[in-house]
Design a protein around this motif. Structure first.
Motif, PDB file in Angstrom:
ATOM      1  N   ASP A 198       0.825  -1.209   0.000  1.00 25.73           N
ATOM      2  CA  ASP A 198       0.000   0.000   0.000  1.00 25.73           C
ATOM      3  C   ASP A 198       0.862   1.263   0.000  1.00 25.73           C
ATOM      4  OD1 ASP A 198      -2.222  -1.620   0.004  1.00 25.73           O
ATOM      5  OD2 ASP A 198      -2.570  -1.467   2.173  1.00 25.73           O
ATOM      6  N   LEU A 199       1.938   1.242   0.788  1.00 24.88           N
ATOM      7  CA  LEU A 199       2.823   2.403   0.831  1.00 24.88           C
ATOM      8  C   LEU A 199       3.512   2.609  -0.511  1.00 24.88           C
ATOM      9  CD1 LEU A 199       4.359   4.672   2.293  1.00 24.88           C
ATOM     10  CD2 LEU A 199       6.052   2.954   2.983  1.00 24.88           C
ATOM     11  N   LEU A 200       4.050   1.525  -1.076  1.00 25.33           N
ATOM     12  CA  LEU A 200       4.748   1.646  -2.345  1.00 25.33           C
ATOM     13  C   LEU A 200       3.810   2.073  -3.472  1.00 25.33           C
ATOM     14  CD1 LEU A 200       7.157  -1.437  -2.326  1.00 25.33           C
ATOM     15  CD2 LEU A 200       7.694   0.942  -1.836  1.00 25.33           C
ATOM     16  N   SER A 201       2.591   1.548  -3.458  1.00 25.36           N
ATOM     17  CA  SER A 201       1.644   1.918  -4.511  1.00 25.36           C
ATOM     18  C   SER A 201       1.329   3.407  -4.445  1.00 25.36           C
ATOM     19  CB  SER A 201       0.357   1.097  -4.390  1.00 25.36           C
ATOM     20  OG  SER A 201      -0.346   1.420  -3.207  1.00 25.36           O
ATOM     21  N   LYS A 202       1.216   3.917  -3.238  1.00 29.76           N
ATOM     22  CA  LYS A 202       0.931   5.340  -3.059  1.00 29.76           C
ATOM     23  C   LYS A 202       2.102   6.203  -3.512  1.00 29.76           C
ATOM     24  CE  LYS A 202       0.105   8.743   0.617  1.00 29.76           C
ATOM     25  NZ  LYS A 202      -0.040   8.933   2.090  1.00 29.76           N
ATOM     26  N   GLU A 203       3.309   5.807  -3.144  1.00 31.98           N
ATOM     27  CA  GLU A 203       4.475   6.640  -3.405  1.00 31.98           C
ATOM     28  C   GLU A 203       5.044   6.465  -4.813  1.00 31.98           C
ATOM     29  OE1 GLU A 203       5.652   9.027  -1.678  1.00 31.98           O
ATOM     30  OE2 GLU A 203       4.433   8.766   0.123  1.00 31.98           O
ATOM     31  N   THR A 204       4.683   5.372  -5.493  1.00 30.62           N
ATOM     32  CA  THR A 204       5.249   5.132  -6.832  1.00 30.62           C
ATOM     33  C   THR A 204       4.185   5.106  -7.925  1.00 30.62           C
ATOM     34  OG1 THR A 204       5.156   2.715  -6.550  1.00 30.62           O
ATOM     35  CG2 THR A 204       7.168   3.832  -5.842  1.00 30.62           C
ATOM     36  N   ASP A 205       2.975   5.512  -7.559  1.00 33.63           N
ATOM     37  CA  ASP A 205       1.874   5.593  -8.532  1.00 33.63           C
ATOM     38  C   ASP A 205       1.576   4.256  -9.197  1.00 33.63           C
ATOM     39  OD1 ASP A 205       1.563   8.384  -8.121  1.00 33.63           O
ATOM     40  OD2 ASP A 205       3.234   8.775  -9.480  1.00 33.63           O
ATOM     41  N   GLN A 206       1.640   3.194  -8.421  1.00 33.81           N
ATOM     42  CA  GLN A 206       1.273   1.870  -8.895  1.00 33.81           C
ATOM     43  C   GLN A 206      -0.069   1.475  -8.281  1.00 33.81           C
ATOM     44  OE1 GLN A 206       2.763   0.188 -11.152  1.00 33.81           O
ATOM     45  NE2 GLN A 206       4.930   0.740 -11.196  1.00 33.81           N
ATOM     46  N   LYS A 207      -0.694   0.474  -8.874  1.00 29.67           N
ATOM     47  CA  LYS A 207      -1.979   0.013  -8.383  1.00 29.67           C
ATOM     48  C   LYS A 207      -1.773  -0.969  -7.241  1.00 29.67           C
ATOM     49  CE  LYS A 207      -6.277  -2.204  -9.906  1.00 29.67           C
ATOM     50  NZ  LYS A 207      -6.987  -2.832 -11.060  1.00 29.67           N
ATOM     51  N   SER A 208      -2.450  -0.746  -6.126  1.00 31.87           N
ATOM     52  CA  SER A 208      -2.329  -1.666  -5.003  1.00 31.87           C
ATOM     53  C   SER A 208      -2.993  -3.006  -5.340  1.00 31.87           C
ATOM     54  CB  SER A 208      -2.976  -1.072  -3.747  1.00 31.87           C
ATOM     55  OG  SER A 208      -2.688  -1.877  -2.616  1.00 31.87           O
ATOM     56  N   PHE A 209      -2.615  -4.037  -4.607  1.00 31.90           N
ATOM     57  CA  PHE A 209      -3.180  -5.362  -4.854  1.00 31.90           C
ATOM     58  C   PHE A 209      -3.123  -6.167  -3.563  1.00 31.90           C
ATOM     59  CE2 PHE A 209       1.351  -5.586  -5.714  1.00 31.90           C
ATOM     60  CZ  PHE A 209       1.746  -6.777  -5.117  1.00 31.90           C
ATOM     61  N   ASP A 210      -3.775  -7.304  -3.559  1.00 35.84           N
ATOM     62  CA  ASP A 210      -3.806  -8.174  -2.390  1.00 35.84           C
ATOM     63  C   ASP A 210      -2.467  -8.889  -2.254  1.00 35.84           C
ATOM     64  OD1 ASP A 210      -4.314  -9.954  -0.364  1.00 35.84           O
ATOM     65  OD2 ASP A 210      -6.004 -10.953  -1.346  1.00 35.84           O
ATOM     66  N   ALA A 211      -1.714  -8.561  -1.208  1.00 33.53           N
ATOM     67  CA  ALA A 211      -0.379  -9.137  -1.021  1.00 33.53           C
ATOM     68  C   ALA A 211      -0.408 -10.647  -0.873  1.00 33.53           C
ATOM     69  CB  ALA A 211       0.290  -8.509   0.198  1.00 33.53           C
ATOM     70  N   ALA A 212      -1.540 -11.209  -0.497  1.00 31.56           N
ATOM     71  CA  ALA A 212      -1.624 -12.657  -0.296  1.00 31.56           C
ATOM     72  C   ALA A 212      -1.324 -13.436  -1.570  1.00 31.56           C
ATOM     73  CB  ALA A 212      -3.008 -13.035   0.228  1.00 31.56           C
ATOM     74  N   ILE A 213      -1.551 -12.822  -2.741  1.00 36.22           N
ATOM     75  CA  ILE A 213      -1.309 -13.551  -3.985  1.00 36.22           C
ATOM     76  C   ILE A 213       0.174 -13.820  -4.221  1.00 36.22           C
ATOM     77  CG2 ILE A 213      -3.390 -12.597  -5.045  1.00 36.22           C
ATOM     78  CD1 ILE A 213      -1.585 -10.849  -6.787  1.00 36.22           C
ATOM     79  N   LEU A 214       1.027 -13.126  -3.469  1.00 34.80           N
ATOM     80  CA  LEU A 214       2.465 -13.333  -3.629  1.00 34.80           C
ATOM     81  C   LEU A 214       2.968 -14.570  -2.882  1.00 34.80           C
ATOM     82  CD1 LEU A 214       3.737  -9.664  -3.147  1.00 34.80           C
ATOM     83  CD2 LEU A 214       3.308 -10.860  -5.307  1.00 34.80           C
ATOM     84  N   PHE A 215       2.159 -15.102  -1.988  1.00 35.24           N
ATOM     85  CA  PHE A 215       2.583 -16.205  -1.121  1.00 35.24           C
ATOM     86  C   PHE A 215       1.950 -17.518  -1.567  1.00 35.24           C
ATOM     87  CE2 PHE A 215       3.284 -12.395   1.247  1.00 35.24           C
ATOM     88  CZ  PHE A 215       4.356 -12.642   2.080  1.00 35.24           C
ATOM     89  N   ASP A 216       2.766 -18.543  -1.669  1.00 33.20           N
ATOM     90  CA  ASP A 216       2.260 -19.894  -1.929  1.00 33.20           C
ATOM     91  C   ASP A 216       2.142 -20.590  -0.580  1.00 33.20           C
ATOM     92  OD1 ASP A 216       1.710 -22.493  -2.655  1.00 33.20           O
ATOM     93  OD2 ASP A 216       3.045 -22.469  -4.396  1.00 33.20           O
TER      94      ASP A 216
END
Length: 360
Positions: free
Chosen positions: A320-338
């Motif tokens: 959420d912080l990076l999306s705000k500061e780098t103009d990227q779209k936020s996403f559900d971090a859970a998808i990164l974890f298997d």
């Protein structure tokens, strides 16, 4: 990162690779994201075919397994690659030449935004992470920075897509600042790049890690160079894989087994400091014994959680912080974890006395 003969040899290659990654990142927008595969219902075989081969980029773990004698007991083929971290591993993933990589939490987030589909299959932290940080904030001579609030208007070394870059943004947030309140100077966080930039007046502040925390003030302290604590947790460590690798049943089984070796290696390093200093820091990395002792003393102890709920929640805050500061779209971090691998590391070291939480 420690400054070593090996690092010096690889520096030109890493700088070139990092520059390529930074250029690629700049060309991608929030709409170029990976569509991550849900593998939660895909069963991993209980046993590994001995003929299965995976390529692993984790030089530190490779040395630990050699020193502990465990490397010869791995029941499948491992091809070792002398690389780790976000820029190098993401390029190798894109080239389909790497299955497993040691990295912090940021590369997986950045990979998602640049269309690279990956998963995290292991997580480790440090006990008492505030007392035993991976990074401290290096301050240039004459920069006039005594606290985080003094960063306003200053030049800060910044490496997009890497842990150091995200830490800079988190430090600014803690100080009530945004990237618009400072000047971010894009530099690859490799070798002595950051300490040299600080000492040469190219930047006013930069996150320093490893032996550079000790060496920088020793070299530039007489001129006013020093480090200050940032007071944030900066310790996430992961095994990172392309989603394609864990979509392959036999590779997934091999990777799950490798996670057990990774976890046991973490504990072995912690419980054999003298062997680790001599075998890794001195013989492999070319550091002095004094430097090795410093790194062991400040490294804390490993914590390997068997429940990733808190890990994912913290990752979400970073997304959420990076999306705000780098103009990227936020996403559900859970998808990164298997999460098929969630308990693997903790179960591998159960009964050894190792902490199986996320640190404190």
């Amino acid at each position: 990162m420690p400054s070593t003969p090996r690092a010096a040899v690889l520096l030109a290659t890493v700088l070139t690779l990092s520059a390529a990654v930074l250029t690629g990142c700049a060309d991608n927008t929030a709409t170029t994201t990976a569509s991550s595969k849900d593998l939660s219902d895909v069963e991993i075989p209980k046993t590994v075919d001995p003929g299965t081969e995976i390529t692993v980029g984790s030089p530190e773990i490779q040395v630990a397994l050699k020193l502990s004698g465990q490397i010869d007991t791995i029941p499948f083929k491992v091809k070792w690659a002398n690389l780790s971290g976000g820029p190098q591993c993401s390029e190798a993933f894109r080239a389909n030449s790497l299955d497993v990589c040691s990295a912090a939490e940021i590369p997986s987030i950045h990979a998602h935004w640049t269309g690279l589909d990956t998963k995290l299959v292991a997580a480790a932290f440090r006990t008492d992470p505030i007392k035993n940080p991976i990074y401290e904030l290096g301050i240039a001579p004459g920069a006039g920075i005594d606290s985080l609030a003094d960063l306003r208007g200053k030049r800060i070394a910044y490496s997009p897509g890497q842990a150091q870059g995200a830490l800079v943004l988190r430090i600014l947030a803690k100080a009530g600042l945004t990237k618009e309140d400072v000047k971010l100077v894009e530099l690859p966080s490799t070798g002595d790049v950051y300490p040299t930039a600080l000492g040469g007046g190219q930047v006013d502040a930069a996150p320093l890690g490893g032996v550079n925390i000790k060496r920088y003030p020793a070299k530039y302290g007489k001129d006013g160079g020093r480090t200050i604590p940032h007071g944030l947790r900066d310790d996430p460590s992961h095994l990172w894989v392309p989603t394609a690798s864990v979509s392959d049943p036999q590779k997934a089984a091999a990777i799950r087994e490798f996670v057990t070796y990774w976890a046991k290696a973490k504990v072995w390093i912690d419980t054999h400091p003298k062997e680790w200093i001599e075998g890794y820091y001195v013989k492999d990395q070319g550091l002095s014994r004094e430097d090795g002792e410093y790194l062991v003393k400040t490294g804390g102890h490993p914590a390997i959680p068997g429940d990733w709920t808190e890990t994912i929640a913290n990752q979400q805050k970073t997304v959420d912080l990076l999306s705000k500061e780098t103009d990227q779209k936020s996403f559900d971090a859970a998808i990164l974890f298997d999460r098929r691998f969630e308990k693997t590391g903790a179960e591998a070291v159960a009964g050894t006395g190792a902490e199986t939480g996320a640190g404190s």
